[in-house]
Write a protein that holds these residues in place. Structure first.
Motif, PDB file in Angstrom:
ATOM      1  N   ASP A 104      24.690  57.574  48.222  1.00 51.17           N
ATOM      2  CA  ASP A 104      25.773  57.930  49.103  1.00 51.17           C
ATOM      3  C   ASP A 104      26.085  55.980  49.168  1.00 51.17           C
ATOM      4  N   LEU A 105      25.057  55.656  49.419  1.00 51.33           N
ATOM      5  CA  LEU A 105      24.955  54.163  50.290  1.00 51.33           C
ATOM      6  C   LEU A 105      25.743  53.610  49.263  1.00 51.33           C
ATOM      7  N   ALA A 106      25.929  53.863  47.927  1.00 53.11           N
ATOM      8  CA  ALA A 106      26.356  53.150  47.424  1.00 53.11           C
ATOM      9  C   ALA A 106      28.115  53.908  46.972  1.00 53.11           C
ATOM     10  N   ARG A 107      28.262  54.362  46.875  1.00 52.95           N
ATOM     11  CA  ARG A 107      29.173  55.538  46.996  1.00 52.95           C
ATOM     12  C   ARG A 107      30.351  54.802  47.828  1.00 52.95           C
ATOM     13  N   LEU A 108      29.335  54.671  49.045  1.00 49.37           N
ATOM     14  CA  LEU A 108      30.086  53.722  50.560  1.00 49.37           C
ATOM     15  C   LEU A 108      30.944  52.116  50.264  1.00 49.37           C
ATOM     16  N   VAL A 109      29.550  51.881  49.547  1.00 45.01           N
ATOM     17  CA  VAL A 109      30.561  50.676  49.536  1.00 45.01           C
ATOM     18  C   VAL A 109      31.610  50.565  48.096  1.00 45.01           C
ATOM     19  N   ALA A 110      31.336  51.273  47.113  1.00 51.08           N
ATOM     20  CA  ALA A 110      32.788  51.846  46.228  1.00 51.08           C
ATOM     21  C   ALA A 110      33.716  51.871  46.920  1.00 51.08           C
ATOM     22  N   ARG A 111      33.774  52.418  48.139  1.00 52.63           N
ATOM     23  CA  ARG A 111      35.215  52.708  48.486  1.00 52.63           C
ATOM     24  C   ARG A 111      35.275  51.662  49.147  1.00 52.63           C
ATOM     25  N   ASP A 112      34.301  50.609  49.913  1.00 49.05           N
ATOM     26  CA  ASP A 112      35.186  49.871  50.784  1.00 49.05           C
ATOM     27  C   ASP A 112      35.919  48.186  49.876  1.00 49.05           C
ATOM     28  N   ILE A 113      35.970  48.756  48.706  1.00 47.48           N
ATOM     29  CA  ILE A 113      35.971  47.269  48.128  1.00 47.48           C
ATOM     30  C   ILE A 113      37.736  47.294  47.908  1.00 47.48           C
ATOM     31  N   LYS A 114      38.275  46.721  47.703  1.00 43.49           N
ATOM     32  CA  LYS A 114      40.060  46.991  48.025  1.00 43.49           C
ATOM     33  C   LYS A 114      40.061  46.794  47.017  1.00 43.49           C
ATOM     34  N   PRO A 115      41.489  48.044  46.047  1.00 43.18           N
ATOM     35  CA  PRO A 115      41.948  47.842  44.818  1.00 43.18           C
ATOM     36  C   PRO A 115      42.024  46.526  45.050  1.00 43.18           C
ATOM     37  N   GLY A 116      41.830  45.867  43.280  1.00 43.88           N
ATOM     38  CA  GLY A 116      42.146  44.901  42.861  1.00 43.88           C
ATOM     39  C   GLY A 116      41.029  43.870  42.725  1.00 43.88           C
ATOM     40  N   SER A 117      40.081  43.922  42.979  1.00 40.12           N
ATOM     41  CA  SER A 117      39.049  42.721  43.719  1.00 40.12           C
ATOM     42  C   SER A 117      38.722  42.847  42.702  1.00 40.12           C
ATOM     43  N   PHE A 118      37.903  41.091  42.467  1.00 42.83           N
ATOM     44  CA  PHE A 118      36.961  40.579  40.983  1.00 42.83           C
ATOM     45  C   PHE A 118      35.704  41.089  42.237  1.00 42.83           C
ATOM     46  N   VAL A 119      34.826  41.408  41.530  1.00 38.80           N
ATOM     47  CA  VAL A 119      33.896  41.610  42.336  1.00 38.80           C
ATOM     48  C   VAL A 119      32.218  40.989  40.810  1.00 38.80           C
ATOM     49  N   ASN A 120      31.497  40.961  41.719  1.00 36.72           N
ATOM     50  CA  ASN A 120      30.025  40.415  40.844  1.00 36.72           C
ATOM     51  C   ASN A 120      29.219  41.129  41.824  1.00 36.72           C
ATOM     52  N   LEU A 121      28.412  42.476  40.882  1.00 38.47           N
ATOM     53  CA  LEU A 121      27.325  43.123  41.688  1.00 38.47           C
ATOM     54  C   LEU A 121      26.011  42.638  41.304  1.00 38.47           C
ATOM     55  N   GLY A 122      24.771  42.269  42.552  1.00 36.49           N
ATOM     56  CA  GLY A 122      23.918  41.926  42.408  1.00 36.49           C
ATOM     57  C   GLY A 122      22.671  42.505  41.448  1.00 36.49           C
TER      58      GLY A 122
END
Lengths: 227, 219
Positions: free
Chosen positions: A19-37
């Motif tokens: 659920d926490l992962a789903r929340l983080v995913a939802r908060d990432i703005k469209p078009g972002s470049f992201v690194n997941l640890g």
């Protein structure tokens, strides 16, 4: 205060890892470049929607990383930073290590999501070393990620197994970066960290007062615009 | 001068005791196992090795460490679930470790190849890995002075070479190859395929042949 805190609580129970992962995913703005640890942050990739058009970076030299490889897809030359075989998406690119860390250090990544041992009230991060005298230190890209991304999100449980808060006044573990964390996603609340101290965006299964009893730094409700 | 060499043993024969050797690879991807095995057979010892890790399992760099050939590791991530040979040597006090944040490691290698005498970087500022190092506030951020890492020899793996020593790599196995090729005095490359000169699109060459000294094809 009671009205305000009631409005902060968005779940009647603590959030699980997914659920926490789903929340983080939802908060990432469209078009972002992201690194997941490595570790818990990797779960976020399971909840990114195609229409968000997120490009994942892996520091061993790739943009456009796809899901974990399975079966015939497994290729020893195509791995992520956790050395797990992954896949490439259309539009992927490969580059050498100095370029990969220039992407990071140069401020081109929008967000990195990291695990942590501790986060301080001013956003200091400790996530690479327990400081135990017999521990073999290994830092990898943790310091580069903490320092380089525009926003550093941390995902962790709020409390250690012994019940101590991982949000602290000052980190007691060796630091990874100074004043670098902007948000902390935990099972009990989402915190915003920065020069203004620690603000709480939302709580899960507790009120702000109950949360404050667990965390040894002053907490305030985040302005409505942040929620 | 560029030479094409028939065997990995001949390719590494000139590596002397006490050398600093850069070894490409991130984990096992891009690790030049055949060249490392040849280095192990060749007997060179008292080596300083530059690699992202400190060996995995019971192969490649891990065996070089197990056999006591490595005096010092310069790396970012030695401790892994399968780094038992390094772990044992480290706990016995039989190997020196210089731990470097991964991006600083890459940039220090790049700096050596590019003739840069050092650089300031925000990575590591305020941490124990910056202790004793010169710092400055630049553009409002604390930054740490880091120096280049030079090497006598680089051992790297590429996918293809042409007759001029130009290289292309494969996927994330590229990792440290291009920067190590430039940073070492003598760069030895193992490739899966050697194509005729003109057989690589110049637009797609990743490492120009000027950085390459020896090429050996491995099966």
């Amino acid at each position: 205060m009671s009205i305000q805190t009631a409005s902060l609580q968005t779940s009647d129970k603590p959030l699980g890892r997914d659920d926490l992962a789903r929340l983080v995913a939802r908060d990432i703005k469209p078009g972002s470049f992201v690194n997941l640890g490595i570790g818990q942050p990797t779960l976020v990739s399971n909840y990114l929607e195609p229409e968000q058009n997120i490009t994942l970076h892996t520091e061993n030299g790739m943009l456009g990383m796809g899901p974990v490889a399975e079966g015939d897809q497994i290729d020893g030359d195509l791995i992520n930073a956790g050395k797990i075989p992954v896949t490439e998406l259309p539009g992927a690119s490969y580059f050498h290590h100095a370029d990969s860390f220039a992407i990071m250090r140069g401020g081109h990544l929008d967000i990195c999501v990291l695990g942590a041992f501790q986060v301080s009230a001013t956003g200091d991060l400790a996530n690479w070393h327990t400081g135990a005298p017999d521990a073999i230190p290994a830092v990898g890209g943790a310091m580069d990620l903490a320092t380089g991304a525009k926003d550093v999100f941390v995902m962790m449980t709020l409390l250690t197994r012994d019940g101590a808060s991982k949000i602290v006044d000052a980190c007691t573990y060796p630091l990874t970066g100074v004043g670098c964390v902007t948000r902390v996603y935990t099972d009990k609340a989402v915190f915003l960290t920065g020069p203004d101290g620690v603000q709480v965006r939302e709580t899960f299964g507790c009120t702000l007062e109950e949360l404050q009893a667990l965390v040894p730094v002053p907490l305030t409700a985040a302005p409505a615009v942040e929620r | 001068m560029l030479t094409f060499i028939d065997t990995v043993g001949e390719a590494v024969a000139g590596i002397k005791d006490g050398s600093t050797v850069m070894i490409g690879g991130f984990g096992n991807a891009g690790q030049p196992f055949e060249l490392i095995d040849a280095l192990l057979d060749g007997g060179a010892t008292d080596l300083t090795v530059v690699n992202n890790n400190a060996g995995q399992g019971d192969q490649g760099l891990a065996l070089l460490i197990k056999e006591g050939r490595v005096r010092k590791m310069i790396c970012s991530f030695p401790r892994q679930s399968d780094s038992w040979h390094f772990d044992a040597k480290y706990k016995a006090g039989e190997i020196e470790l210089e731990l470097v944040p991964q991006g600083n490691l890459a940039e220090r290698i790049r700096a050596a190849g590019a003739g840069i005498g050092g650089f300031f970087t925000p990575t590591g500022y305020g941490t124990m890995l910056a202790e004793g190092k010169e710092t400055r506030i630049i553009d409002g951020r604390g930054q740490v002075f880091e120096t280049p890492i030079h090497a006598d020899v680089a051992l790297i793996k590429a996918l293809k070479a042409d007759g001029k020593g130009n290289l292309v790599y494969r996927k994330t196995a590229r990792n440290f190859g291009p920067i190590m090729a430039a940073a070492a005095k003598h760069t030895i490359v193992q490739v899966s395929e050697i194509v005729p000169t003109g057989g690589l699109d110049p637009e797609n060459v990743v490492t120009p042949g000027i950085y390459v000294n020896s090429i050996v094809k491995v099966a």
